[in-house]
Design a protein around this motif. Sequence first.
Motif, PDB file in Angstrom:
ATOM      1  N   GLY A  52       6.414   8.420   9.155  1.00 36.51           N
ATOM      2  CA  GLY A  52       5.916   9.157   8.028  1.00 36.51           C
ATOM      3  C   GLY A  52       6.770   9.214   6.932  1.00 36.51           C
ATOM      4  O   GLY A  52       7.701   8.356   6.868  1.00 36.51           O
TER       5      GLY A  52
ATOM      6  N   SER B 155       5.185  14.200   5.687  1.00 29.31           N
ATOM      7  CA  SER B 155       3.617  13.697   5.833  1.00 29.31           C
ATOM      8  C   SER B 155       3.697  12.543   6.441  1.00 29.31           C
ATOM      9  O   SER B 155       4.321  11.660   6.454  1.00 29.31           O
ATOM     10  CB  SER B 155       3.181  13.506   4.291  1.00 29.31           C
ATOM     11  OG  SER B 155       3.734  12.440   3.614  1.00 29.31           O
ATOM     12  N   ARG B 156       2.607  12.289   7.355  1.00 31.41           N
ATOM     13  CA  ARG B 156       2.321  11.315   8.171  1.00 31.41           C
ATOM     14  C   ARG B 156       0.798  10.885   8.336  1.00 31.41           C
ATOM     15  O   ARG B 156      -0.013  11.790   8.245  1.00 31.41           O
ATOM     16  CB  ARG B 156       3.106  11.567   9.576  1.00 31.41           C
ATOM     17  CG  ARG B 156       2.899  10.492  10.437  1.00 31.41           C
ATOM     18  CD  ARG B 156       3.663  11.243  11.876  1.00 31.41           C
ATOM     19  NE  ARG B 156       3.319  10.043  12.914  1.00 31.41           N
ATOM     20  CZ  ARG B 156       4.053   9.859  13.878  1.00 31.41           C
ATOM     21  NH1 ARG B 156       5.058  10.640  14.244  1.00 31.41           N
ATOM     22  NH2 ARG B 156       3.908   8.939  14.943  1.00 31.41           N
ATOM     23  N   ALA B 157       0.682   9.562   8.376  1.00 30.51           N
ATOM     24  CA  ALA B 157      -0.769   9.169   8.527  1.00 30.51           C
ATOM     25  C   ALA B 157      -1.345   9.750   9.881  1.00 30.51           C
ATOM     26  O   ALA B 157      -0.560   9.452  10.862  1.00 30.51           O
ATOM     27  CB  ALA B 157      -0.643   7.741   8.215  1.00 30.51           C
ATOM     28  N   LEU B 158      -2.518  10.003   9.934  1.00 29.59           N
ATOM     29  CA  LEU B 158      -3.220  10.338  11.190  1.00 29.59           C
ATOM     30  C   LEU B 158      -4.154   8.978  11.434  1.00 29.59           C
ATOM     31  O   LEU B 158      -4.461   8.833  12.388  1.00 29.59           O
ATOM     32  CB  LEU B 158      -4.182  11.620  11.038  1.00 29.59           C
ATOM     33  CG  LEU B 158      -3.079  12.802  11.305  1.00 29.59           C
ATOM     34  CD1 LEU B 158      -4.014  13.951  11.212  1.00 29.59           C
ATOM     35  CD2 LEU B 158      -2.435  13.165  12.457  1.00 29.59           C
ATOM     36  N   ALA B 159      -4.534   8.222  10.430  1.00 25.38           N
ATOM     37  CA  ALA B 159      -5.391   7.276  10.580  1.00 25.38           C
ATOM     38  C   ALA B 159      -5.293   6.542   9.097  1.00 25.38           C
ATOM     39  O   ALA B 159      -4.521   6.989   8.353  1.00 25.38           O
ATOM     40  CB  ALA B 159      -6.880   7.735  10.826  1.00 25.38           C
ATOM     41  N   THR B 160      -6.013   5.463   9.003  1.00 27.54           N
ATOM     42  CA  THR B 160      -6.088   4.871   7.959  1.00 27.54           C
ATOM     43  C   THR B 160      -6.265   5.639   6.597  1.00 27.54           C
ATOM     44  O   THR B 160      -5.812   5.067   5.544  1.00 27.54           O
ATOM     45  CB  THR B 160      -6.775   3.323   7.737  1.00 27.54           C
ATOM     46  OG1 THR B 160      -8.070   3.732   8.374  1.00 27.54           O
ATOM     47  CG2 THR B 160      -6.330   2.609   8.603  1.00 27.54           C
ATOM     48  N   ASP B 161      -7.063   6.570   6.727  1.00 27.84           N
ATOM     49  CA  ASP B 161      -7.652   7.155   5.528  1.00 27.84           C
ATOM     50  C   ASP B 161      -7.416   8.813   5.666  1.00 27.84           C
ATOM     51  O   ASP B 161      -8.125   9.660   5.235  1.00 27.84           O
ATOM     52  CB  ASP B 161      -9.118   7.124   5.238  1.00 27.84           C
ATOM     53  CG  ASP B 161      -9.664   7.199   6.578  1.00 27.84           C
ATOM     54  OD1 ASP B 161      -9.202   7.638   7.537  1.00 27.84           O
ATOM     55  OD2 ASP B 161     -10.989   6.877   6.593  1.00 27.84           O
ATOM     56  N   MET B 162      -6.387   9.102   6.496  1.00 24.34           N
ATOM     57  CA  MET B 162      -6.220  10.692   6.810  1.00 24.34           C
ATOM     58  C   MET B 162      -4.540  10.909   6.959  1.00 24.34           C
ATOM     59  O   MET B 162      -3.759   9.978   7.646  1.00 24.34           O
ATOM     60  CB  MET B 162      -6.935  11.046   7.758  1.00 24.34           C
ATOM     61  CG  MET B 162      -6.782  12.443   8.079  1.00 24.34           C
ATOM     62  SD  MET B 162      -7.677  13.100   9.436  1.00 24.34           S
ATOM     63  CE  MET B 162      -9.519  12.866   9.026  1.00 24.34           C
ATOM     64  N   ALA B 163      -4.162  11.961   6.330  1.00 22.05           N
ATOM     65  CA  ALA B 163      -2.425  12.008   6.604  1.00 22.05           C
ATOM     66  C   ALA B 163      -2.422  13.650   6.868  1.00 22.05           C
ATOM     67  O   ALA B 163      -3.299  14.517   5.972  1.00 22.05           O
ATOM     68  CB  ALA B 163      -2.048  11.595   5.455  1.00 22.05           C
TER      69      ALA B 163
ATOM     70  N   GLN C   2      -4.870  15.558   4.122  1.00 22.95           N
ATOM     71  CA  GLN C   2      -5.394  15.027   3.010  1.00 22.95           C
ATOM     72  C   GLN C   2      -6.116  13.727   3.429  1.00 22.95           C
ATOM     73  O   GLN C   2      -5.772  12.675   4.313  1.00 22.95           O
ATOM     74  CB  GLN C   2      -4.311  14.475   2.133  1.00 22.95           C
ATOM     75  CG  GLN C   2      -4.848  14.047   0.772  1.00 22.95           C
ATOM     76  CD  GLN C   2      -3.818  14.074  -0.241  1.00 22.95           C
ATOM     77  OE1 GLN C   2      -2.530  14.547  -0.185  1.00 22.95           O
ATOM     78  NE2 GLN C   2      -4.220  13.595  -1.477  1.00 22.95           N
TER      79      GLN C   2
END
Lengths: 300, 381
Positions: B125, B162-170, B204
Amino acid sequence: MRAFLLLTAAAVAATLAPSRAGAQEVGRSPLELVEYWNGVYDAAYRRYEAAAAEFRVLEENWNRLIDERLQQVESNPARAERILGEILSLSTERTIAQGQVRVETEEWEQVGDSFIGALDNYLEILNNTIRGTPLGDSLDESISLYNFWHERLEEVERQLAPNLLLVLEPMPEVVARDDDTAEDLERKATLLENRALRDSAGVVEIEEKIATDRRRLERDRSTADLSARIRRFGDMTIPVVPTTEGGPEIVGDTTAADRTQTPEQRIELMEAYRDEMIARVELLLERARELRAEAARRRM
Amino acid sequence: MNRNGMVMLGVLALALGGGTASGQVRLENVSITMGVGGEVYGSDGNFLSIAVPQVDSTDSALGASGEMGANGRLIFMAGNGRSLSTDFDFGMRQFWTDGFQARNYAPRELSGRVQADYRQRLGGGTLLIVPSLDSRHIADRPPLPLYLAPGYSAGAVVANYSRALATDMAFYGQLTGETKDYTADLPALDDLDRRSAGLEAGVQMFFRGRPETRDPEIRDQSTLRFFGTYLHHSYPKQGEGLLRRDNAARIGGEFTLDRRDTQGFQLALRAHGTRSRSNSRRVDYNAGRIEVEGSVELGEDTQLDLQGLWAVKRYINQQDFLIPGEEADNATIVFAQVTRFLRDGVRAGIGGGWRRAETNFSGAYYQRFSMSFSLTVSPRF
């Protein structure tokens, strides 16, 4: 001629080589495919870097000799003649190295496209898995895998992107030889003028890109300046609710490339490239003029 | 010069000095703005705030102002997953007023802000640390109907991961600490001194535009963010024996739409609601706020920028006067500016603003209309 044959052989070999993707994709899981392409990509990138490094060395030597010859041509014609011999000898090697860079670049970019495709596919699968997995070790593992390969994807995209721009083509190797006729020299001059014309079109293109980026930067600044003015004197701050504001912009656009250059830096790089291109056009035209002058002298 | 001001200058001097020595520092986004404007102030004459030094019986007054400001960014490093930069902003605004009963005032505002931004890739992240110093000084502060916020010195630190949970979500988590000390040129202003701490978490989501504009260089995207925040405020100078402490919960969201490169506009909408409870029951309240920002291209060389805010607050218990530190209960603020791009790095703007603030318990209000012309130069270094 030898260089041409070598290049042709390399191109034929590359064309006839079996498709790695077709041969390898059958029966592999998405992760295995990603790992496979990871290795292939690394190898292709190393080959490209080695070829580019070799060419850079030859290019530097070649340019040094060209400059040295230009300095000696009036004061020491014998020395200039010897340098010309070295230039001609180096030219073949340089052309081969240049061709090798093109071959390796093409291979690297093709492998890069396949690797990115495999990564996109795998990340999409992981994404769907993450959405459907309840909290726990399994989810953590999927997220770690996702983050690892997503970072790799960004790295590969970064490595591939700069090659699309801001690398001048090498200077064409066109010199007057003793056995050239006036017509030969005229043809060579025309060749250089055509190249100058093409590079001039490149200058126009990069000018347009600079103008677009500058306009974009100006508009962004205009918006930022208004915010700065309002904030500077507290005009938007009425403490109706006690706030702890001024927090940072949230980081996390996971699909955006990691840009280490600011917009201003990108514009500066493009401007430097444009200046280099203009200098190149002037040099090409200067050499074309010299060749035409030599052609006129030989006609007399 | 107060302590924070000295520290700010020190930080800036160090930054500039370091740049000379290492040659690695870049100075960017510098804008120098000069502006002049005319203003009209009005009120119903009954607005009383402890934070305002005098009282004047006039219901309306006129003013003119001239301002200068400069802001920019020093970039110390960027690359290899780390970056460090510092934004700075300094300004001065001088007013001339007319129409006050007691005398005409000539308030002068000086402001300065230095904010560093360190970010680093960490554990898949991004860690972000943002310390900032903010200082404001005001001389000859006028009475209402011209409300100008009092001077203060403030320091804050924000730590965000902050860290990505998926390609389009953090997701992100954020800790904030802030201390704010108001200039004690009026004893009552000491009541406003505040220490704050906050903890925020949010998600986000990112949405790219149409497939043909997936090029990351083309700005065609939107974001949606939801967050929840816990805030603790303590007022060390309010209360006798038992100091006032507020605890607040806030939830909110933000929507941004960026179509700058495809349709020539961008928009941001933010809204949040706050439930604040205190050890002093008198100041328990619920509040809401909506903010909007947008810009629209008007032809090749012109742009319209808009900013607006609407805030409302309702106390749980009956109020008879304003709470110290809160100059109003409800507020509406709108700013608009049309900018003309004159040449590379030179912009002229004509803008206007309207601010109105009012109380719940008496309906008293003040408002301010302003028009200004500004010229901004962005030199390149």
